[in-house]
Enzyme design. Structure first.
Site, mmCIF file in Angstrom:
data_model
loop_
_atom_site.group_PDB
_atom_site.id
_atom_site.type_symbol
_atom_site.label_atom_id
_atom_site.label_comp_id
_atom_site.label_asym_id
_atom_site.label_seq_id
_atom_site.Cartn_x
_atom_site.Cartn_y
_atom_site.Cartn_z
ATOM 1 N N GLY A 11 6.395 0.726 5.914
ATOM 2 C CA GLY A 11 7.285 -0.197 5.209
ATOM 3 C C GLY A 11 7.351 0.072 3.719
ATOM 4 O O GLY A 11 8.425 0.039 3.107
ATOM 5 N N CYS A 12 6.209 0.360 3.125
ATOM 6 C CA CYS A 12 6.148 0.600 1.680
ATOM 7 C C CYS A 12 6.843 1.912 1.316
ATOM 8 O O CYS A 12 7.496 2.006 0.276
ATOM 9 C CB CYS A 12 4.710 0.591 1.192
ATOM 10 S SG CYS A 12 3.915 -1.009 1.458
ATOM 11 N N THR A 13 6.713 2.901 2.175
ATOM 12 C CA THR A 13 7.392 4.177 1.936
ATOM 13 C C THR A 13 8.902 3.984 2.042
ATOM 14 O O THR A 13 9.658 4.478 1.194
ATOM 15 C CB THR A 13 6.905 5.250 2.931
ATOM 16 O OG1 THR A 13 5.504 5.451 2.713
ATOM 17 C CG2 THR A 13 7.650 6.559 2.738
ATOM 18 N N LYS B 196 0.822 -1.212 0.000
ATOM 19 C CA LYS B 196 0.000 0.000 0.000
ATOM 20 C C LYS B 196 0.855 1.261 0.000
ATOM 21 O O LYS B 196 1.841 1.350 0.715
ATOM 22 C CB LYS B 196 -0.910 -0.004 1.236
ATOM 23 C CG LYS B 196 -1.897 1.127 1.289
ATOM 24 C CD LYS B 196 -3.210 0.649 1.852
ATOM 25 C CE LYS B 196 -4.274 1.715 1.819
ATOM 26 N NZ LYS B 196 -4.598 2.229 0.537
ATOM 27 N N ALA C 55 10.020 2.156 -1.134
ATOM 28 C CA ALA C 55 9.979 3.039 -2.308
ATOM 29 C C ALA C 55 11.111 4.066 -2.254
ATOM 30 O O ALA C 55 11.775 4.322 -3.272
ATOM 31 C CB ALA C 55 8.624 3.736 -2.398
#
Length: 149
Positions: free
Chosen positions: A44-46, A39, A49
């Site tokens: 974690g995704c940030t 998401k 990325a």
């Protein structure tokens, strides 16, 4: 089922963060990292990325492209990319067709979309599948494989 090392990635299309149709066959000819993440704008995704962003020039210098994929909308991807200056393509997979094509698993009793990175060579053949919910190692593992190609 799903894509494994040695499999050729079938042609697919999806909308990128700008609402433009991305066609896989147009990216053949260079190594590509396709990473699936749960998401936009979550911790974690940030981190993942931003790590790909910070290493993006290294991937480009190796002749490779980086593409992120999640079930978020194009609008969400635009905000995410702008907020963190993400220079690479983000594909929207709202219908989960790409997750099905690549056979990306879900985690936590099927509630959270999985985090899997694929390294694909210039001929479109999968060279690495790295499945880990930890966002940390995806970039270093992908870069090491790209260097081998």
């Amino acid at each position: 089922m799903g894509l494994k090392v040695g499999d050729k990635v079938p042609d697919f299309t999806a909308k990128d963060q700008h609402g433009v149709f991305f066609k896989w066959s147009e990216y053949l000819g260079k190594p590509t990292v396709i990473y699936f993440y749960p998401k936009d704008d979550t911790p974690g995704c940030t981190a993942q990325a931003c790590s790909f962003r910070d290493e993006y020039q290294d991937f480009k210098d190796l002749g490779a492209e980086v593409i992120g994929v999640s079930g978020d909308s194009e609008k969400s991807h635009v905000k995410f990319a702008q907020k963190y200056n993400l220079p690479f393509i983000l594909l929207s997979d709202k219908d989960k067709s790409l997750r099905k094509l690549f056979d990306v698993p879900t985690n936590l009793l099927g509630l959270i979309p999985g985090r899997v990175t694929y390294v694909i060579d210039s001929k479109g053949v999968v060279q690495l599948v790295f499945n880990s919910m930890s966002a940390k190692n995806h970039i270093s593992v992908a870069k090491a494989k790209i260097k081998e190609l």
